[in-house]
Scaffold this motif. Structure first.
Motif, mmCIF file in Angstrom:
data_model
loop_
_atom_site.group_PDB
_atom_site.id
_atom_site.type_symbol
_atom_site.label_atom_id
_atom_site.label_comp_id
_atom_site.label_asym_id
_atom_site.label_seq_id
_atom_site.Cartn_x
_atom_site.Cartn_y
_atom_site.Cartn_z
ATOM 1 N N LEU A 62 41.448 -2.387 -60.036
ATOM 2 C CA LEU A 62 41.588 -3.080 -60.826
ATOM 3 C C LEU A 62 42.215 -3.928 -61.105
ATOM 4 C CD1 LEU A 62 44.866 -0.756 -58.675
ATOM 5 C CD2 LEU A 62 43.113 0.178 -61.238
ATOM 6 N N ARG A 63 41.504 -5.377 -61.762
ATOM 7 C CA ARG A 63 41.123 -6.321 -61.784
ATOM 8 C C ARG A 63 40.877 -6.632 -63.066
ATOM 9 N NH1 ARG A 63 36.928 -10.313 -61.640
ATOM 10 N NH2 ARG A 63 35.123 -9.296 -60.626
ATOM 11 N N ALA A 64 42.367 -7.450 -63.368
ATOM 12 C CA ALA A 64 41.352 -7.666 -65.267
ATOM 13 C C ALA A 64 40.114 -7.711 -65.206
ATOM 14 C CB ALA A 64 42.076 -8.758 -65.526
ATOM 15 N N ALA A 65 39.642 -8.749 -64.714
ATOM 16 C CA ALA A 65 38.090 -9.415 -64.994
ATOM 17 C C ALA A 65 36.717 -8.561 -64.293
ATOM 18 C CB ALA A 65 38.045 -10.522 -64.796
ATOM 19 N N SER A 66 37.380 -7.444 -63.970
ATOM 20 C CA SER A 66 35.996 -6.322 -63.593
ATOM 21 C C SER A 66 35.206 -6.362 -63.430
ATOM 22 C CB SER A 66 37.085 -4.353 -62.624
ATOM 23 O OG SER A 66 35.726 -3.798 -62.594
ATOM 24 N N ILE A 67 33.804 -6.681 -62.773
ATOM 25 C CA ILE A 67 32.357 -6.117 -63.552
ATOM 26 C C ILE A 67 32.595 -5.025 -63.354
ATOM 27 C CG2 ILE A 67 30.023 -6.094 -63.255
ATOM 28 C CD1 ILE A 67 30.803 -8.884 -62.193
ATOM 29 N N ASN A 68 33.359 -4.036 -62.382
ATOM 30 C CA ASN A 68 32.850 -2.409 -62.895
ATOM 31 C C ASN A 68 33.633 -1.783 -64.171
ATOM 32 O OD1 ASN A 68 31.761 -0.805 -60.330
ATOM 33 N ND2 ASN A 68 31.974 -3.036 -59.416
ATOM 34 N N ARG A 69 34.721 -1.977 -64.414
ATOM 35 C CA ARG A 69 35.046 -1.863 -65.951
ATOM 36 C C ARG A 69 34.965 -2.243 -66.676
ATOM 37 N NH1 ARG A 69 40.879 -1.417 -67.626
ATOM 38 N NH2 ARG A 69 40.526 -1.370 -69.590
ATOM 39 N N GLU B 261 32.882 -0.955 -54.451
ATOM 40 C CA GLU B 261 32.477 -1.102 -52.825
ATOM 41 C C GLU B 261 33.209 -2.345 -51.679
ATOM 42 O OE1 GLU B 261 28.978 0.009 -50.449
ATOM 43 O OE2 GLU B 261 29.182 -1.566 -49.516
ATOM 44 N N TYR B 262 33.954 -1.491 -50.763
ATOM 45 C CA TYR B 262 35.590 -1.952 -50.643
ATOM 46 C C TYR B 262 35.446 -2.048 -49.065
ATOM 47 C CZ TYR B 262 38.279 -3.543 -53.979
ATOM 48 O OH TYR B 262 39.060 -4.194 -55.985
ATOM 49 N N ASN B 263 34.694 -3.161 -48.200
ATOM 50 C CA ASN B 263 34.675 -3.226 -46.795
ATOM 51 C C ASN B 263 33.540 -1.217 -46.275
ATOM 52 O OD1 ASN B 263 35.507 -4.777 -45.498
ATOM 53 N ND2 ASN B 263 37.787 -4.256 -46.891
ATOM 54 N N GLY B 264 32.429 -1.860 -47.779
ATOM 55 C CA GLY B 264 31.947 -0.499 -47.307
ATOM 56 C C GLY B 264 31.929 0.968 -47.598
ATOM 57 N N THR B 265 32.900 0.968 -48.578
ATOM 58 C CA THR B 265 33.436 2.332 -48.869
ATOM 59 C C THR B 265 33.996 2.264 -50.450
ATOM 60 O OG1 THR B 265 34.662 4.861 -48.048
ATOM 61 C CG2 THR B 265 35.848 2.918 -47.380
ATOM 62 N N ALA C 267 28.848 -0.572 -58.224
ATOM 63 C CA ALA C 267 28.285 -1.575 -58.099
ATOM 64 C C ALA C 267 29.382 -2.766 -57.581
ATOM 65 C CB ALA C 267 28.600 -2.891 -59.787
ATOM 66 N N SER C 268 28.412 -4.415 -56.784
ATOM 67 C CA SER C 268 28.702 -5.227 -56.524
ATOM 68 C C SER C 268 27.989 -6.157 -56.044
ATOM 69 C CB SER C 268 28.651 -4.601 -54.408
ATOM 70 O OG SER C 268 27.881 -4.147 -53.778
ATOM 71 N N ILE C 269 28.339 -7.826 -55.892
ATOM 72 C CA ILE C 269 28.280 -8.312 -55.476
ATOM 73 C C ILE C 269 26.502 -8.241 -54.452
ATOM 74 C CG2 ILE C 269 30.180 -9.910 -55.862
ATOM 75 C CD1 ILE C 269 30.202 -10.870 -53.214
ATOM 76 N N SER C 270 26.818 -7.584 -53.225
ATOM 77 C CA SER C 270 26.050 -7.796 -52.368
ATOM 78 C C SER C 270 24.143 -6.704 -53.152
ATOM 79 C CB SER C 270 25.988 -7.261 -51.282
ATOM 80 O OG SER C 270 25.537 -5.901 -51.371
ATOM 81 N N SER C 271 23.541 -7.465 -52.562
ATOM 82 C CA SER C 271 21.992 -6.415 -52.739
ATOM 83 C C SER C 271 22.095 -4.782 -51.875
ATOM 84 C CB SER C 271 20.983 -6.630 -52.293
ATOM 85 O OG SER C 271 20.639 -6.758 -50.850
HETATM 86 C C1 FMN Z 1 38.372 -6.190 -50.146
HETATM 87 C C2 FMN Z 1 37.578 -6.296 -51.068
HETATM 88 C C3 FMN Z 1 36.435 -5.516 -50.225
HETATM 89 C C4 FMN Z 1 34.983 -5.433 -50.643
HETATM 90 N N1 FMN Z 1 33.964 -5.288 -49.888
HETATM 91 C C5 FMN Z 1 32.718 -5.243 -49.715
HETATM 92 C C6 FMN Z 1 31.557 -4.710 -49.627
HETATM 93 O O1 FMN Z 1 32.074 -3.711 -48.519
HETATM 94 N N2 FMN Z 1 30.091 -4.716 -49.962
HETATM 95 C C7 FMN Z 1 30.072 -5.325 -50.995
HETATM 96 O O2 FMN Z 1 28.928 -5.083 -51.609
HETATM 97 N N3 FMN Z 1 31.026 -6.325 -52.048
HETATM 98 C C8 FMN Z 1 32.834 -5.533 -51.395
HETATM 99 N N4 FMN Z 1 33.526 -6.604 -51.251
HETATM 100 C C9 FMN Z 1 33.026 -7.410 -53.285
HETATM 101 C C10 FMN Z 1 33.382 -6.901 -54.168
HETATM 102 O O3 FMN Z 1 31.694 -6.434 -54.831
HETATM 103 C C11 FMN Z 1 33.224 -7.141 -55.943
HETATM 104 O O4 FMN Z 1 34.243 -8.339 -55.314
HETATM 105 C C12 FMN Z 1 32.856 -6.542 -56.805
HETATM 106 O O5 FMN Z 1 33.182 -8.375 -57.784
HETATM 107 C C13 FMN Z 1 33.726 -5.679 -56.910
HETATM 108 O O6 FMN Z 1 33.835 -5.491 -58.042
HETATM 109 P P1 FMN Z 1 34.363 -5.458 -59.336
HETATM 110 O O7 FMN Z 1 33.832 -6.844 -59.993
HETATM 111 O O8 FMN Z 1 34.653 -4.705 -60.086
HETATM 112 O O9 FMN Z 1 35.907 -5.893 -59.127
HETATM 113 C C14 FMN Z 1 34.921 -6.082 -51.848
HETATM 114 C C15 FMN Z 1 35.596 -6.974 -52.116
HETATM 115 C C16 FMN Z 1 36.575 -7.131 -51.823
HETATM 116 C C17 FMN Z 1 37.752 -7.058 -52.315
#
Ligand code: FMN
Length: 188
Positions: free
Chosen positions: A13-20, A81-85, A116-120
Motif C-alpha cells: 500500500l505504500r506510495a513508493a511501492s516497487i510492486n505498484r 513478501e511480508y515475513n515469508g508470505t 518482488a522483494s528486496i531479497s534474492s
Molecule cells: C512487514 C514486512 C515484512 C517483510 N518481510 C520480507 C520477507 O519475508 N522477505 C523479503 O524478501 N522481504 C521482506 N520485506 C521487505 C520487502 O521485500 C520490501 O519492503 C519491499 O520493497 C516491499 O515491496 P514494495 O516496494 O512494493 O513496498 C518485508 C517488509 C515488511 C514491511
C-alpha cells in the motif's frame, strides 16, 4: 474487437511501492485492445468476517472489490513478501473474492502472479502462497505467466520498472500469456 480487461491487485500500500510500479509498468505494456487497471480500494476493505458476509451487510468496499473482479477478464496479482508470505491486504482480498464458497468471483478467473522483494528469494514464498490460496479459491492460475523480481531495492532504486527494458519485456510476456488465456476461453 472487444477490450480485454485486466485488474491489477497490488499487495503493497505504500506510495513508493516497487510492486505498484511493476504493475504500472505492466499496464504500459498492454497492447491495443487490452486495458490494465490498478485496483485502488484494497486498503478500505475490512478484514474478512463471516458475520459481515451476509445479504445486505457486506461492506461497500468488499462489494466494490467483488464487482471489480467479476467485471474483469483476468487478474494480475503483484505481491511483495511480508515475513515469508503474502501481505495481509492481499490475503484479505482473496478471502473476500473467494466467497460464497465455490461461487466466488475468483472462480475460473485467469490470474497471473508477479512477486518482488528486496531479497534474492524474490518473494518466492509469498508467490507460492498466493498461487496456493488463489487455487483453493478456484482461480485459474497461469503458472507460466509468473514473474519473480529479486533485489528490487537496488535494481529499481533509481529506475522505474517501466524504464527497465528487461523488466518490460518480461511484463509484456506475462500480459500476453494472460490475454492469450482469456482469448482461448472466449474462442472455446
Ligand atoms: C512487514 C514486512 C515484512 C517483510 N518481510 C520480507 C520477507 O519475508 N522477505 C523479503 O524478501 N522481504 C521482506 N520485506 C521487505 C520487502 O521485500 C520490501 O519492503 C519491499 O520493497 C516491499 O515491496 P514494495 O516496494 O512494493 O513496498 C518485508 C517488509 C515488511 C514491511
Amino acid at each position: 474487437m472487444s477490450q480485454t480487461r485486466i485488474l491489477a491487485l497490488v499487495g503493497s500500500l505504500r506510495a513508493a511501492s516497487i510492486n505498484r510500479r511493476l504493475a504500472e509498468a505492466a499496464a504500459r505494456t498492454a497492447p491495443a485492445g487490452v486495458e490494465i487497471t490498478l485496483y485502488e480500494g484494497l486498503a478500505d476493505i475490512p478484514f474478512y468476517n463471516e458475520d459481515l458476509d451476509v445479504a445486505d451487510a457486506v461492506p461497500a468496499a468488499a462489494v466494490a472489490l467483488r464487482e471489480a473482479v467479476a467485471a474483469t477478464d483476468a487478474v494480475l496479482l503483484v505481491t511483495p513478501e511480508y515475513n515469508g508470505t503474502l501481505p495481509a491486504v492481499l490475503k484479505n482480498a482473496i478471502d473476500w473474492a473467494s466467497r460464497p464458497y465455490a461461487a466466488g468471483v475468483l472462480k475460473g478467473k485467469d490470474v497471473a502472479v508477479i512477486s518482488a522483494s528486496i531479497s534474492s528469494n524474490a518473494a518466492k514464498w509469498s508467490h507460492d502462497d498466493a498461487v496456493k490460496a488463489l487455487g483453493v479459491a478456484g482461480a485459474n492460475v497461469i503458472e507460466e505467466a509468473s514473474l519473480n523480481f529479486g533485489a528490487i531495492g537496488s535494481r529499481f532504486a533509481q529506475t522505474h520498472p517501466a524504464d527497465d527494458a528487461e523488466a518490460l519485456t518480461q511484463l509484456a510476456a506475462t500480459v500476453r500469456l494472460l490475454t492469450d488465456s482469456v482469448a482461448a476461453k472466449a474462442n472455446a
